[in-house]
Design an enzyme around this catalytic site. Structure first.
Site: not given
Ligand code: NDP
Ligand code: OXD
Length: 308
Positions: A223, A271
């Site tokens: 993000r 994106h």
């Molecule tokens: P998840 O919710 O499965 O994973 C999030 C990860 O971030 C987890 O490992 C979590 O830790 C970690 N995390 C969250 N907060 C913190 C913190 N404060 N400190 C350290 N680690 C933290 O999300 P996804 O993997 O499914 O997706 C990640 C992001 O990718 C989405 O939130 C979205 O913003 C982005 N995205 C972008 C897309 C694009 O096209 N550009 C498409 C899809 C998603 P823990 O394992 O301990 O919970």
């Molecule tokens: C999602 C994205 O969060 O597309 O799915 O960024």
């Protein structure tokens, strides 16, 4: 009983999702009334949600769940009118797309491909082997873990950082503040796959960038708000960072006058790292409707306190 399902997206999204959703719901054995118009919110059982659509959930008095078609849910986690359970999207196609994007862009920088696109000299700039390249992935969730594993599979020396401690074969797993410092200090290539939450806002700032090695590369499909834009630009201008490949931004579409567009060390992608694919996403939505109707726990519920 017929489940009333309201698809909140606009006409373009509706045109892409209507048939896949109807098919997936039928395959899951759900009798559903699927609509893109909502004359009576009080009759809606489920919302299939896209960001930037519904902002007041109060009238959806009967809704059993809000099912997001995006993985990132930062636009609604803080919405006080949302009292219904919120499920985010976890989908095989999202993970595949993100893996393609991340491995592709890591390999671009690892191999120094840019240099050879325009080279007219016979200068042997030999890249190290992947095993000698340190890559860090911030965020070891559904997408971060899949990408980290793919990078490790290519031979890269991979570390990952998450909120809670983890153990993943082949990945050096770190957590906590000390873990972040260690993750950054080794990151020749840094991949950001954290969600946007109050804790992750501007996690890459002047102080944390300074902890990264000289010439490091940042890849951000997570993000835009994870990065302090000014700090990133200063580090790129100073040569402390070698390049930034950015897919997500604080304002999207990225405004035409934003310096990222013209910066020689920035690659902007609009994106597109991992697009939600209607065919697979619809199956995830249908499975959650099936579960809710059967009184089973929903998959991929968002922890509203944690914000993701
Ligand atoms: P998840 O919710 O499965 O994973 C999030 C990860 O971030 C987890 O490992 C979590 O830790 C970690 N995390 C969250 N907060 C913190 C913190 N404060 N400190 C350290 N680690 C933290 O999300 P996804 O993997 O499914 O997706 C990640 C992001 O990718 C989405 O939130 C979205 O913003 C982005 N995205 C972008 C897309 C694009 O096209 N550009 C498409 C899809 C998603 P823990 O394992 O301990 O919970
Ligand atoms: C999602 C994205 O969060 O597309 O799915 O960024």
């Amino acid at each position: 009983m017929t489940a009333n399902i309201y698809f909140t997206g606009g006409p373009e999204a509706w045109a892409r999702y209507k048939l896949p959703l109807l098919e997936a719901l039928a395959s899951a054995g759900i009798e559903a009334e699927l609509t893109n118009e909502c004359p009576d919110p009080a009759a809606v059982d489920y919302l299939v949600f896209l960001p930037g659509t519904v902002s007041d959930f109060t009238p959806f008095t009967r809704a059993k769940a809000v099912l997001s078609l995006w993985a990132g849910v930062e636009t609604i986690t803080g919405n006080a009118t949302l009292t219904q359970p919120l499920a985010r999207l976890v989908d095989e196609s999202l993970a595949e797309g993100m893996t393609d994007y991340v491995t592709g862009h890591v390999l671009r920088h690892h191999l120094g491909i840019d240099r050879f696109l325009t080279a007219t000299d016979w200068v042997k700039v030999v890249p190290p082997l992947a095993r000698d390249r340190k890559v860090t992935v911030l965020g070891l969730g559904q997408l971060g873990t899949t990408c980290a594993a793919a990078l490790a599979g290519l031979g890269f020396d991979v570390a990952g950082w998450s909120r809670r401690p983890k153990q993943i074969d082949g990945i050096a797993c770190l957590s906590g503040e000390d873990g972040l410092a260690e993750a950054l200090a080794r990151a020749e290539i840094l991949v950001l796959l954290l969600p946007r939450t109050p804790e992750t806002e501007s996690i890459l700032n002047a102080e944390t960038i300074a902890q990264m090695p000289e010439g490091a590369v940042v890849i951000n499909p997570g993000r835009g708000a994870l990065i302090d834009d000014e700090a990133l630009l200063s580090a790129l201008d100073a040569g402390h960072l070698g390049h930034a490949t950015l897919d997500t931004f604080r304002v999207e579409p990225l405004p035409a006058d934003h310096p990222f567009w013209r910066h020689p060390r920035v690659t902007v992608t609009p994106h597109i790292a991992a697009e939600t694919r209607p065919a697979t996403a619809s199956k995830v939505i249908a499975e959650n409707v099936r579960r809710a109707e059967a009184g089973e726990p929903l998959l991929y519920l968002v922890d509203r306190g944690a914000g993701y």
